[in-house]
Write a protein that holds these residues in place. Structure first.
Motif, short mmCIF file in Angstrom:
data_model
loop_
_atom_site.label_atom_id
_atom_site.label_comp_id
_atom_site.label_asym_id
_atom_site.label_seq_id
_atom_site.Cartn_x
_atom_site.Cartn_y
_atom_site.Cartn_z
N THR A 1 31.32 51.63 10.86
CA THR A 1 30.05 50.90 10.87
C THR A 1 30.15 49.78 11.88
N VAL A 2 29.15 49.69 12.74
CA VAL A 2 29.07 48.64 13.76
C VAL A 2 27.72 47.97 13.63
N ARG A 3 27.69 46.64 13.73
CA ARG A 3 26.44 45.90 13.70
C ARG A 3 26.08 45.48 15.12
N GLY A 4 24.80 45.67 15.46
CA GLY A 4 24.37 45.30 16.80
C GLY A 4 22.87 45.45 16.95
N PHE A 5 22.43 45.50 18.19
CA PHE A 5 21.01 45.52 18.52
C PHE A 5 20.65 46.83 19.23
N MET A 6 19.51 47.38 18.86
CA MET A 6 19.05 48.65 19.45
C MET A 6 18.54 48.42 20.87
N LEU A 7 18.91 49.34 21.74
CA LEU A 7 18.38 49.38 23.10
C LEU A 7 17.88 50.80 23.32
N PRO A 8 16.55 50.99 23.25
CA PRO A 8 16.00 52.35 23.36
C PRO A 8 16.29 52.98 24.72
N LEU A 9 16.50 54.28 24.70
CA LEU A 9 16.65 55.04 25.94
C LEU A 9 15.32 55.66 26.35
N GLU A 10 14.39 55.75 25.39
CA GLU A 10 13.05 56.26 25.65
C GLU A 10 12.06 55.40 24.89
N GLN A 11 10.81 55.41 25.34
CA GLN A 11 9.79 54.65 24.64
C GLN A 11 9.46 55.32 23.32
N GLY A 12 9.10 54.50 22.34
CA GLY A 12 8.68 55.05 21.06
C GLY A 12 9.03 54.13 19.92
N ALA A 13 8.25 54.20 18.86
CA ALA A 13 8.48 53.37 17.68
C ALA A 13 9.68 53.87 16.89
N GLN A 14 10.02 55.14 17.02
CA GLN A 14 11.17 55.73 16.33
C GLN A 14 12.24 56.08 17.36
N GLN A 15 13.49 55.78 17.04
CA GLN A 15 14.59 56.05 17.96
C GLN A 15 15.66 56.88 17.27
N GLN A 16 16.09 57.96 17.93
CA GLN A 16 17.15 58.80 17.38
C GLN A 16 18.39 58.78 18.27
N ASN A 17 18.19 58.62 19.58
CA ASN A 17 19.29 58.50 20.53
C ASN A 17 19.05 57.21 21.30
N PHE A 18 19.92 56.23 21.09
CA PHE A 18 19.74 54.91 21.70
C PHE A 18 21.09 54.26 21.91
N LEU A 19 21.09 53.11 22.57
CA LEU A 19 22.32 52.34 22.73
C LEU A 19 22.33 51.23 21.69
N LEU A 20 23.51 50.91 21.21
CA LEU A 20 23.70 49.76 20.33
C LEU A 20 24.50 48.75 21.13
N THR A 21 24.03 47.50 21.18
CA THR A 21 24.67 46.48 22.00
C THR A 21 25.10 45.29 21.16
N VAL A 22 26.05 44.55 21.68
CA VAL A 22 26.57 43.38 20.99
C VAL A 22 25.56 42.22 20.99
N VAL A 23 24.72 42.16 22.00
CA VAL A 23 23.71 41.10 22.11
C VAL A 23 22.33 41.73 22.28
#
Length: 139
Positions: free
Chosen positions: A58-80
């Protein structure tokens, strides 16, 4: 009383197994360096990180979408959080990971917890070092 014990025993046997998971910090994920190998620069991971491969973490972080949309299934998780300054990632490639979730999660600016199976990425053209596969997102 006997009936109550029998029901409790049946519930324990029928309950799905809960996979053990480990909370992993970004400091741990930062334990990677680039080394020269066969004329290419490739990541070299600390033994502490390599022990986590294939494990549910388990990692805690912030979502960075790879595509536009209200729902994200494949995205980046970042420290900031990145919404204010995408190019300001000063913590290096060990400060983000790719998430491949089992089902879409609502995009949020808030910090989220993501649990998934850790994979090391050795040759990503964009320089990603980590992937969480079969991941689940929680607020």
């Amino acid at each position: 009383m006997y009936r109550l014990l029998l029901i409790a025993a049946l519930l324990l046997v029928a309950a799905p197994a809960v996979e053990a998971q480990t909370a992993v910090s970004w400091d741990t994920l930062a334990k990677v360096r680039l080394v020269q190998e066969d004329g290419k620069r490739v990541p070299s991971f600390d033994p502490e990180v390599r022990r986590l491969v294939g494990q549910q973490i388990t990692v805690r972080g912030f979502m960075l979408p790879l595509e536009q949309g209200a729902q994200q299934q494949n995205f980046l998780l970042t420290v900031v959080p990145m919404q204010d300054c995408f190019y300001c990632l000063q913590h290096g490639p060990g400060s983000m990971l790719e998430v491949q979730a089992t089902r879409p999660a609502p995009y949020t600016y808030a910090r989220v917890s993501v649990t998934g199976r850790l994979e090391l990425v050795m040759d990503d053209p964009l320089g990603m070092y980590y992937r969480l596969a079969d991941a689940r997102v929680a607020g």
